[in-house]
Design an enzyme around this catalytic site. Structure first.
Site, PDB file in Angstrom:
ATOM      1  N   LYS A 112       0.838  -1.146  -0.038  1.00  0.00           N
ATOM      2  CA  LYS A 112      -0.129  -0.054   0.036  1.00  0.00           C
ATOM      3  C   LYS A 112       0.903   1.364  -0.152  1.00  0.00           C
ATOM      4  O   LYS A 112       0.677   2.150  -0.951  1.00  0.00           O
ATOM      5  CB  LYS A 112      -0.811  -0.028   1.190  1.00  0.00           C
ATOM      6  CG  LYS A 112      -1.875   1.182   1.300  1.00  0.00           C
ATOM      7  CD  LYS A 112      -2.591   1.307   2.613  1.00  0.00           C
ATOM      8  CE  LYS A 112      -1.708   2.137   3.588  1.00  0.00           C
ATOM      9  NZ  LYS A 112      -2.425   2.464   4.770  1.00  0.00           N
ATOM     10  N   ASP A 130      -6.339   0.667   0.782  1.00  0.00           N
ATOM     11  CA  ASP A 130      -6.534   1.070   2.295  1.00  0.00           C
ATOM     12  C   ASP A 130      -7.818   0.396   2.545  1.00  0.00           C
ATOM     13  O   ASP A 130      -8.717  -0.253   1.957  1.00  0.00           O
ATOM     14  CB  ASP A 130      -6.233   2.609   2.449  1.00  0.00           C
ATOM     15  CG  ASP A 130      -7.355   3.196   1.995  1.00  0.00           C
ATOM     16  OD1 ASP A 130      -8.285   2.856   1.207  1.00  0.00           O
ATOM     17  OD2 ASP A 130      -7.374   4.610   2.295  1.00  0.00           O
TER      18      ASP A 130
END
Length: 221
Positions: A112, A130
């Site tokens: 991420k 996320d």
């Protein structure tokens, strides 16, 4: 739905303040378990005090923890930032690498964070999975996966690669402003006609409109 998101959130962008790849990398690491707004309140002091990877590597722990305290979990984050500085100095001559396979070797950096840095600091397309992104694409019916890597893999085949970074921003904007975790503003959502999860939240337009958050109030975990 992707086209509609582009119309709904034409201003979607990375909400972490930065001017260099290093600043974005550090800010993204610090954003874990806190809001972008909170990170943005501490980074001006942090970036001025530690302008290079070497500066982070040689930072005084107590001073660093004091600066990071408002972000929560400041001791663990200080460990990550110190380790990040050392790793960048030792492995990459103090420069932030521009490849995902290199970024994920750094302390506190997963896919991420790597995709945030690649997409926003290097112009390399990446999907930022996320909590908002995962929640929304599952509500959209695009995937049933919970694991972020599997979510990324399944969504990647649905969206043109050149749009990955901007699409991620739009989904995250929508998750922060409209499609909330506990009570999405379904009746005020521009995706309502195509969303299989329509009705998860209030469908009355007036009730739903009160749930929509302005940009200033939308910075949620």
């Amino acid at each position: 739905m992707a086209r509609d998101l582009a119309l709904i959130h034409p201003d979607a962008h990375c909400e972490l303040d930065f001017t260099t790849p290093l600043e974005l990398l550090v800010a993204t690491v610090l954003s874990a378990q806190t809001t972008d707004r909170t990170v943005n309140t501490v980074t001006p002091t942090l970036f001025a005090r530690y302008p290079t990877a070497a500066a982070y590597a040689g930072a005084d722990r107590d001073e660093l923890e004091t600066i990071l305290r408002p972000t929560g979990f400041f001791r663990a984050k200080a460990n990550s930032v110190l380790g990040l500085g050392r790793a960048l100095v030792e492995q990459f001559d103090g420069e932030v690498p521009g490849r995902l396979e290199d970024l994920v070797t750094l302390p506190g950096v997963g896919r991420k964070t790597a995709n945030v840095v690649l997409g926003n600091a290097f112009g390399v397309p990446g999907l930022t999975v996320d909590t908002h992104f995962g929640r929304l694409v599952r509500r959209f019916g695009w995937t049933a996966e919970e694991d972020p890597v599997k979510v990324e893999t399944e969504v990647a085949v649905l969206i043109p690669k050149k749009e990955w970074t901007d699409f991620s921003h739009r989904v995250i904007f929508h998750g922060r402003r409209v499609c909330h975790a506990k009570k999405p503003a379904c009746g005020a959502c521009g995706l309502a006609r195509a969303c299989p999860s329509f009705g998860t939240g209030p469908i009355d337009p007036l009730v739903a409109a009160k749930l929509v958050k302005s940009p200033a109030a939308s910075d949620t975990l």
